[in-house]
Design an enzyme around this catalytic site. Structure first.
Site, PDB file in Angstrom:
ATOM      1  N   TRP A   1       0.933  -1.232  -0.032  1.00  0.00           N
ATOM      2  CA  TRP A   1       0.148   0.032  -0.086  1.00  0.00           C
ATOM      3  C   TRP A   1       0.904   1.238   0.174  1.00  0.00           C
ATOM      4  O   TRP A   1       0.708   2.349  -0.916  1.00  0.00           O
ATOM      5  CB  TRP A   1      -0.926  -0.041   1.326  1.00  0.00           C
ATOM      6  CG  TRP A   1      -2.224  -0.933   0.887  1.00  0.00           C
ATOM      7  CD1 TRP A   1      -2.373  -2.020   1.736  1.00  0.00           C
ATOM      8  CD2 TRP A   1      -3.046  -1.006  -0.382  1.00  0.00           C
ATOM      9  NE1 TRP A   1      -3.627  -2.656   0.931  1.00  0.00           N
ATOM     10  CE2 TRP A   1      -3.825  -2.112  -0.200  1.00  0.00           C
ATOM     11  CE3 TRP A   1      -3.390   0.016  -1.510  1.00  0.00           C
ATOM     12  CZ2 TRP A   1      -5.012  -2.308  -0.902  1.00  0.00           C
ATOM     13  CZ3 TRP A   1      -4.294  -0.550  -2.223  1.00  0.00           C
ATOM     14  CH2 TRP A   1      -5.178  -1.443  -2.117  1.00  0.00           C
TER      15      TRP A   1
ATOM     16  N   ASP B   1      -1.722   6.901   6.171  1.00  0.00           N
ATOM     17  CA  ASP B   1      -2.824   5.748   5.670  1.00  0.00           C
ATOM     18  C   ASP B   1      -3.136   5.106   6.733  1.00  0.00           C
ATOM     19  O   ASP B   1      -2.401   4.081   6.903  1.00  0.00           O
ATOM     20  CB  ASP B   1      -2.571   5.245   4.431  1.00  0.00           C
ATOM     21  CG  ASP B   1      -3.399   4.154   3.609  1.00  0.00           C
ATOM     22  OD1 ASP B   1      -4.661   4.150   4.510  1.00  0.00           O
ATOM     23  OD2 ASP B   1      -3.227   3.550   2.642  1.00  0.00           O
TER      24      ASP B   1
ATOM     25  N   LYS C   1     -12.796  -1.354   6.057  1.00  0.00           N
ATOM     26  CA  LYS C   1     -12.069  -2.125   7.009  1.00  0.00           C
ATOM     27  C   LYS C   1     -12.722  -2.358   8.167  1.00  0.00           C
ATOM     28  O   LYS C   1     -12.982  -3.265   8.957  1.00  0.00           O
ATOM     29  CB  LYS C   1     -10.415  -1.726   7.024  1.00  0.00           C
ATOM     30  CG  LYS C   1      -9.604  -2.454   5.782  1.00  0.00           C
ATOM     31  CD  LYS C   1     -10.067  -1.893   4.530  1.00  0.00           C
ATOM     32  CE  LYS C   1      -9.509  -2.341   3.185  1.00  0.00           C
ATOM     33  NZ  LYS C   1      -8.269  -1.673   2.719  1.00  0.00           N
TER      34      LYS C   1
HETATM   35  C1  LIG Z   1      -7.892  -1.356   1.521  1.00  0.00           C
HETATM   36  C2  LIG Z   1      -6.529  -0.357   1.459  1.00  0.00           C
HETATM   37  C3  LIG Z   1      -6.341   0.646   0.478  1.00  0.00           C
HETATM   38  C4  LIG Z   1      -7.281   0.749  -0.828  1.00  0.00           C
HETATM   39  O1  LIG Z   1      -8.519   1.394  -0.435  1.00  0.00           O
HETATM   40  P1  LIG Z   1      -9.525   1.887  -1.686  1.00  0.00           P
HETATM   41  O2  LIG Z   1     -10.847   1.964  -0.724  1.00  0.00           O
HETATM   42  O3  LIG Z   1      -9.649   0.471  -2.495  1.00  0.00           O
HETATM   43  O4  LIG Z   1      -8.950   3.226  -2.241  1.00  0.00           O
HETATM   44  C5  LIG Z   1      -5.255   1.640   0.788  1.00  0.00           C
HETATM   45  N1  LIG Z   1      -4.613   1.440   1.615  1.00  0.00           N
HETATM   46  C6  LIG Z   1      -4.632   0.500   2.720  1.00  0.00           C
HETATM   47  C7  LIG Z   1      -3.991   0.553   4.035  1.00  0.00           C
HETATM   48  C8  LIG Z   1      -5.677  -0.175   2.725  1.00  0.00           C
HETATM   49  O5  LIG Z   1      -5.826  -1.274   3.618  1.00  0.00           O
END
Ligand SMILES: *Cc1c(COP(=O)(O)O)cnc(C)c1O
Length: 360
Positions: free
Chosen positions: A102, A172, A196
């Site tokens: 990520w 993030d 999540k």
């Molecule tokens: C799931 C996830 C993403 C992607 O998220 P989207 O909603 O598909 O843009 C990005 N970073 C992390 C850490 C994630 O777990």
């Protein structure tokens, strides 16, 4: 009705109580005669839902008053572009710490908007550990330092907060937001997709310090400009209203459980059951360095990957789904977010023991 134990990395399992309440309120929210889905985002009903969700984010995360809470769209992948479009203009460059798939993606996307410095990378360890801060090569002129607090695919998580001095720290937190208390004041900006740990996909939470707002590059679309959204209370465009409503119910649920301290204790207890077994077993193993193990996403390998398919099939038959690891890592991955009950982890470990006894 039978509910499975859903170990999906996202969209992921939600608290059953929240789903039940949403079902009950589906046709008529609080006597309004409407579903939340049908409400004007400018009507008093939805405004109250929105305000309550924001107040709960502030309360649960302890957001200081000099930060805005924004409800946006585009997901974390959208933020990979939105963050640099809003923040990188200050000096034209930014530091990225790469600890897995990520954060690698985040760094790559940012290159379209400025100069990206790879301040540190966990690549040498195949992303099974987080490089110590003493090894980071931070640029004091960077507009910000970007990290991913929990790498959902590799299962590595920061259990410490980097110190980036006067340079704002951007995180993030898509896969560990609301899973433990954090000190928001240590960050300049936090973003997270909802699917999540907070609710349905389609909603992105952004918590941003006031002084970082108002410096967007001229190319930044207005719907993705933090200033436009902050001034419009996240209603510059129609927000993802139903997702905000469900997230609000999840926040209420978290508060009723005792808040983020209680979530952390619950998550630590669940993860310990799984990691303790992985460590004592000679049939399964965790590829991740102990000090970086994620409490949210637990990748593990079987002794022989030829048994992976049989393992997954057996799990499915017992109502445990979505355990297949990401293709870049292989093996298995159990995602055990806030809403995964301890019974789900106990059932998984019991099945793992049974499978080991049959195939070990
Ligand atoms: C799931 C996830 C993403 C992607 O998220 P989207 O909603 O598909 O843009 C990005 N970073 C992390 C850490 C994630 O777990």
């Amino acid at each position: 009705m039978t509910r499975v134990f859903n170990f999906s990395p996202g969209p992921a399992t939600l608290p059953e109580a929240v789903l039940r309440q949403a079902a009950e309120e589906m046709l008529d929210w609080h006597g309004s005669g409407m579903s939340v889905m049908e409400m004007s985002h400018r009507g008093k009903e939805f405004i109250s839902i929105h305000a309550e969700a924001e107040a709960l984010v502030r309360e649960l995360l302890g957001v200081p008053s000099n930060y805005k809470v924004l409800f946006m769209q585009g997901g974390a992948i959208g933020e990979n572009a939105i963050v640099p479009m809003n923040l990188i203009g200050k000096t034209g460059k930014a530091d990225y710490v790469v600890t897995g798939d990520w954060s690698k993606k985040s760094a790559k996307e940012a290159k379209s908007y400025g100069k990206v410095n790879a301040a540190a990378s966990g690549e040498a360890s195949h992303f099974t550990a987080i490089p110590k801060q003493s090894e980071w090569k931070l640029d004091p002129e960077a507009s910000y330092v970007h990290i991913c607090s929990n790498e959902t695919i590799g299962g590595v998580q920061y259990h410490w907060t980097p110190d980036t001095g006067a340079v704002p720290l951007v995180a993030d937190m898509s896969s560990d937001i609301m899973s433990r208390p954090i000190d928001v004041s240590r960050y300049g900006l936090i973003y997270a997709g909802a699917q999540k740990n907070m609710g349905p996909s389609g909603l992105t939470l952004v918590v941003v310090r006031d002084d970082l707002i108002g410096h967007a590059l001229p190319i930044c679309p207005s719907a993705f400009n933090y200033q436009t959204q902050a001034e419009a209370d996240s209603m510059y465009n129609t927000p993802p209203t139903y997702a905000i409503y469900i997230a609000g119910l999840v926040f209420k649920y978290i508060k009723a459980q005792g808040g983020l301290k209680a979530m952390e204790a619950h998550n630590q207890a669940k993860a310990a059951i799984l990691y303790d077994y992985l460590d004592e077993s000679r049939f399964y193993r965790s590829p991740v360095a102990r000090e970086a193990r994620s409490l949210m996403n637990v990748p593990f390998k079987l002794k022989d990957d030829a048994l992976d398919e049989a393992f997954l099939k057996g799990a499915q038959a017992k109502g445990m789904i979505q355990l297949k690891g990401h293709r870049s890592v292989g093996g298995m991955r159990a995602s055990i977010y806030n809403a995964m009950p301890v019974e789900g982890v106990k059932a998984l470990v019991a099945y793992m023991k049974e499978f080991e006894a049959q195939h070990g």
